[in-house]
Design a protein around this motif. Structure first.
Motif, PDB file in Angstrom:
ATOM      1  N   VAL A  58       0.736  -1.168  -0.104  1.00  0.00           N
ATOM      2  CA  VAL A  58      -0.019   0.076   0.029  1.00  0.00           C
ATOM      3  C   VAL A  58       0.913   1.078   0.044  1.00  0.00           C
ATOM      4  CG1 VAL A  58      -1.666   1.250   1.417  1.00  0.00           C
ATOM      5  CG2 VAL A  58      -1.550  -1.281   1.227  1.00  0.00           C
ATOM      6  N   TYR A  59       0.874   2.021  -0.972  1.00  0.00           N
ATOM      7  CA  TYR A  59       1.729   3.057  -1.178  1.00  0.00           C
ATOM      8  C   TYR A  59       1.139   4.407  -0.681  1.00  0.00           C
ATOM      9  CZ  TYR A  59       4.847  -0.051  -3.556  1.00  0.00           C
ATOM     10  OH  TYR A  59       5.765  -0.918  -3.951  1.00  0.00           O
ATOM     11  N   HIS A  60       1.527   4.869   0.451  1.00  0.00           N
ATOM     12  CA  HIS A  60       0.762   6.046   0.994  1.00  0.00           C
ATOM     13  C   HIS A  60       1.225   7.332   0.461  1.00  0.00           C
ATOM     14  CE1 HIS A  60      -1.801   3.659   3.762  1.00  0.00           C
ATOM     15  NE2 HIS A  60      -0.242   3.026   4.135  1.00  0.00           N
ATOM     16  N   LYS A  61       2.785   7.321   0.256  1.00  0.00           N
ATOM     17  CA  LYS A  61       3.536   8.796  -0.260  1.00  0.00           C
ATOM     18  C   LYS A  61       4.582   8.055  -1.051  1.00  0.00           C
ATOM     19  CE  LYS A  61       2.378  11.617   3.623  1.00  0.00           C
ATOM     20  NZ  LYS A  61       2.760  12.505   4.754  1.00  0.00           N
ATOM     21  N   VAL A  62       4.567   8.725  -2.262  1.00  0.00           N
ATOM     22  CA  VAL A  62       5.713   8.285  -3.208  1.00  0.00           C
ATOM     23  C   VAL A  62       6.439   9.593  -3.655  1.00  0.00           C
ATOM     24  CG1 VAL A  62       6.372   7.453  -5.443  1.00  0.00           C
ATOM     25  CG2 VAL A  62       4.529   6.341  -3.892  1.00  0.00           C
ATOM     26  N   ASP A  63       7.743   9.912  -3.485  1.00  0.00           N
ATOM     27  CA  ASP A  63       8.383  11.055  -3.972  1.00  0.00           C
ATOM     28  C   ASP A  63       9.451  10.528  -4.983  1.00  0.00           C
ATOM     29  OD1 ASP A  63      10.074  13.046  -4.676  1.00  0.00           O
ATOM     30  OD2 ASP A  63      10.381  13.625  -2.581  1.00  0.00           O
ATOM     31  N   LEU A  64       8.809  10.510  -6.323  1.00  0.00           N
ATOM     32  CA  LEU A  64       9.580   9.991  -7.595  1.00  0.00           C
ATOM     33  C   LEU A  64      10.972  10.795  -7.570  1.00  0.00           C
ATOM     34  CD1 LEU A  64       6.930   9.057 -10.103  1.00  0.00           C
ATOM     35  CD2 LEU A  64       8.186   7.785  -8.347  1.00  0.00           C
ATOM     36  N   LYS A  65      11.094  12.188  -7.399  1.00  0.00           N
ATOM     37  CA  LYS A  65      12.302  12.816  -7.497  1.00  0.00           C
ATOM     38  C   LYS A  65      13.580  12.131  -6.507  1.00  0.00           C
ATOM     39  CE  LYS A  65      10.421  16.789  -9.267  1.00  0.00           C
ATOM     40  NZ  LYS A  65      10.084  18.290  -9.019  1.00  0.00           N
ATOM     41  N   LYS A  66      13.062  11.897  -5.125  1.00  0.00           N
ATOM     42  CA  LYS A  66      13.961  11.143  -4.262  1.00  0.00           C
ATOM     43  C   LYS A  66      13.813   9.646  -4.128  1.00  0.00           C
ATOM     44  CE  LYS A  66      13.732  15.391  -1.459  1.00  0.00           C
ATOM     45  NZ  LYS A  66      13.214  16.093  -0.075  1.00  0.00           N
ATOM     46  N   MET A  67      12.854   9.163  -5.042  1.00  0.00           N
ATOM     47  CA  MET A  67      12.651   7.876  -4.896  1.00  0.00           C
ATOM     48  C   MET A  67      12.460   7.348  -3.413  1.00  0.00           C
ATOM     49  SD  MET A  67      12.200   6.969  -7.819  1.00  0.00           S
ATOM     50  CE  MET A  67      12.457   5.191  -8.184  1.00  0.00           C
ATOM     51  N   HIS A  68      11.757   7.927  -2.589  1.00  0.00           N
ATOM     52  CA  HIS A  68      11.359   7.976  -1.092  1.00  0.00           C
ATOM     53  C   HIS A  68       9.842   7.444  -1.039  1.00  0.00           C
ATOM     54  CE1 HIS A  68      10.298   8.878   2.883  1.00  0.00           C
ATOM     55  NE2 HIS A  68      11.585   8.557   3.205  1.00  0.00           N
ATOM     56  N   PHE A  69       9.751   6.333  -0.303  1.00  0.00           N
ATOM     57  CA  PHE A  69       8.329   5.762  -0.284  1.00  0.00           C
ATOM     58  C   PHE A  69       8.037   5.673   1.058  1.00  0.00           C
ATOM     59  CE2 PHE A  69      10.398   4.525  -4.184  1.00  0.00           C
ATOM     60  CZ  PHE A  69       9.430   4.391  -5.045  1.00  0.00           C
ATOM     61  N   VAL A  70       6.529   5.971   1.326  1.00  0.00           N
ATOM     62  CA  VAL A  70       5.868   5.533   2.600  1.00  0.00           C
ATOM     63  C   VAL A  70       5.028   4.619   2.267  1.00  0.00           C
ATOM     64  CG1 VAL A  70       4.463   6.350   4.680  1.00  0.00           C
ATOM     65  CG2 VAL A  70       6.525   7.799   3.640  1.00  0.00           C
ATOM     66  N   CYS A  71       5.022   3.178   2.744  1.00  0.00           N
ATOM     67  CA  CYS A  71       4.230   2.430   2.397  1.00  0.00           C
ATOM     68  C   CYS A  71       4.143   1.266   3.547  1.00  0.00           C
ATOM     69  CB  CYS A  71       4.760   1.417   1.194  1.00  0.00           C
ATOM     70  SG  CYS A  71       6.290   0.441   1.295  1.00  0.00           S
ATOM     71  N   ASP A  72       2.990   0.252   3.277  1.00  0.00           N
ATOM     72  CA  ASP A  72       2.768  -0.805   4.267  1.00  0.00           C
ATOM     73  C   ASP A  72       3.077  -2.249   3.228  1.00  0.00           C
ATOM     74  OD1 ASP A  72       2.088   0.676   6.449  1.00  0.00           O
ATOM     75  OD2 ASP A  72      -0.101   0.539   5.858  1.00  0.00           O
ATOM     76  N   MET A  73       3.857  -3.072   3.890  1.00  0.00           N
ATOM     77  CA  MET A  73       3.510  -4.410   3.588  1.00  0.00           C
ATOM     78  C   MET A  73       2.268  -5.116   4.007  1.00  0.00           C
ATOM     79  SD  MET A  73       7.558  -5.257   3.835  1.00  0.00           S
ATOM     80  CE  MET A  73       8.060  -4.048   4.941  1.00  0.00           C
ATOM     81  N   ALA A  74       1.620  -5.574   3.323  1.00  0.00           N
ATOM     82  CA  ALA A  74       0.368  -5.989   3.990  1.00  0.00           C
ATOM     83  C   ALA A  74      -0.139  -7.424   3.573  1.00  0.00           C
ATOM     84  CB  ALA A  74      -0.857  -5.274   3.428  1.00  0.00           C
ATOM     85  N   VAL A  75      -0.490  -8.392   4.288  1.00  0.00           N
ATOM     86  CA  VAL A  75      -1.392  -9.530   4.045  1.00  0.00           C
ATOM     87  C   VAL A  75      -2.727  -9.607   4.636  1.00  0.00           C
ATOM     88  CG1 VAL A  75      -0.933 -11.925   4.268  1.00  0.00           C
ATOM     89  CG2 VAL A  75       1.239 -10.741   4.143  1.00  0.00           C
ATOM     90  N   PRO A  76      -3.608  -9.977   3.709  1.00  0.00           N
ATOM     91  CA  PRO A  76      -5.151  -9.968   4.287  1.00  0.00           C
ATOM     92  C   PRO A  76      -5.241 -11.198   5.028  1.00  0.00           C
ATOM     93  CG  PRO A  76      -5.009 -10.034   1.852  1.00  0.00           C
ATOM     94  CD  PRO A  76      -3.814 -10.078   2.382  1.00  0.00           C
ATOM     95  N   VAL A  77      -5.915 -10.924   6.243  1.00  0.00           N
ATOM     96  CA  VAL A  77      -5.902 -11.856   7.265  1.00  0.00           C
ATOM     97  C   VAL A  77      -7.551 -11.831   7.911  1.00  0.00           C
ATOM     98  CG1 VAL A  77      -3.694 -12.238   8.008  1.00  0.00           C
ATOM     99  CG2 VAL A  77      -5.094 -10.432   9.146  1.00  0.00           C
ATOM    100  N   ALA A  78      -7.996 -12.838   8.676  1.00  0.00           N
ATOM    101  CA  ALA A  78      -9.140 -12.551   9.447  1.00  0.00           C
ATOM    102  C   ALA A  78      -8.992 -11.617  10.442  1.00  0.00           C
ATOM    103  CB  ALA A  78      -9.620 -13.953  10.247  1.00  0.00           C
ATOM    104  N   ASP A  79     -10.155 -10.968  11.086  1.00  0.00           N
ATOM    105  CA  ASP A  79      -9.870  -9.678  11.893  1.00  0.00           C
ATOM    106  C   ASP A  79      -9.537 -10.320  13.407  1.00  0.00           C
ATOM    107  OD1 ASP A  79     -12.132 -10.653  12.473  1.00  0.00           O
ATOM    108  OD2 ASP A  79     -13.235  -8.709  12.087  1.00  0.00           O
TER     109      ASP A  79
END
Length: 158
Positions: A58-79
């Motif tokens: 899940v990519y929340h923020k992407v700065d392509l000039k700096k190639m900086h990312f704020v993201c989540d690695m996620a795996v769908p699960v039961a709650d």
């Protein structure tokens, strides 16, 4: 070689997921993902649970000039899973423009660029309030060739 398919508008449901967050530069993100997804899957299996869908980023923020990312690695699960050292999050579903990449992950940057170019050229309105998703339909450790990897890009639209 890579194959791209522009599949158009797609509705996806909300997904409750076990997550590991990341913020940093592209090379660090690639290393974090190589370790992070196996850690998430091992935790799920250790709790006698199963993923209820393929892993995704899940990519929340992407700065392509700096190639900086704020993201989540996620795996769908039961709650009701025991989260252990990880967090959980409910990701909103909704309307997305779907693009499928068949090929090595090295082509992901090209696929994202092509997806946004396609969206802009067809005057599709983006929903910049929601994050984009990258869904890994198969496991790189189980495919015979990297050309068989399937990754779906979901770009939020209005």
């Amino acid at each position: 070689h890579a194959q791209l398919s522009f599949e158009g508008v797609s509705e996806i449901p909300a997904q409750y997921s076990l997550i590991k967050s990341f913020a940093g530069l592209l090379p660090d993100m690639q290393k974090a993902m190589q370790a992070g997804y196996p850690e998430l899957m091992e935790h799920i299996q250790a709790k006698d649970q199963q993923a209820v869908g393929p892993p995704f980023s899940v990519y929340h923020k992407v700065d392509l000039k700096k190639m900086h990312f704020v993201c989540d690695m996620a795996v769908p699960v039961a709650d009701d899973i025991d989260t252990g050292p990880f967090n959980t999050r409910l990701y909103d579903g909704g309307r997305f423009f779907k693009v499928t990449l068949k090929g090595d992950y090295q082509f992901l940057e090209l696929a994202w660029h092509a997806a946004y170019t396609h969206i802009c050229s067809h005057k599709i309105k983006l929903d910049k309030k929601r994050p984009s998703l990258e869904v890994y339909e198969n496991d790189p450790n189980t495919v015979a060739n990297k050309n068989e990897l399937i990754t779906r890009l979901y770009i939020p639209i209005k």
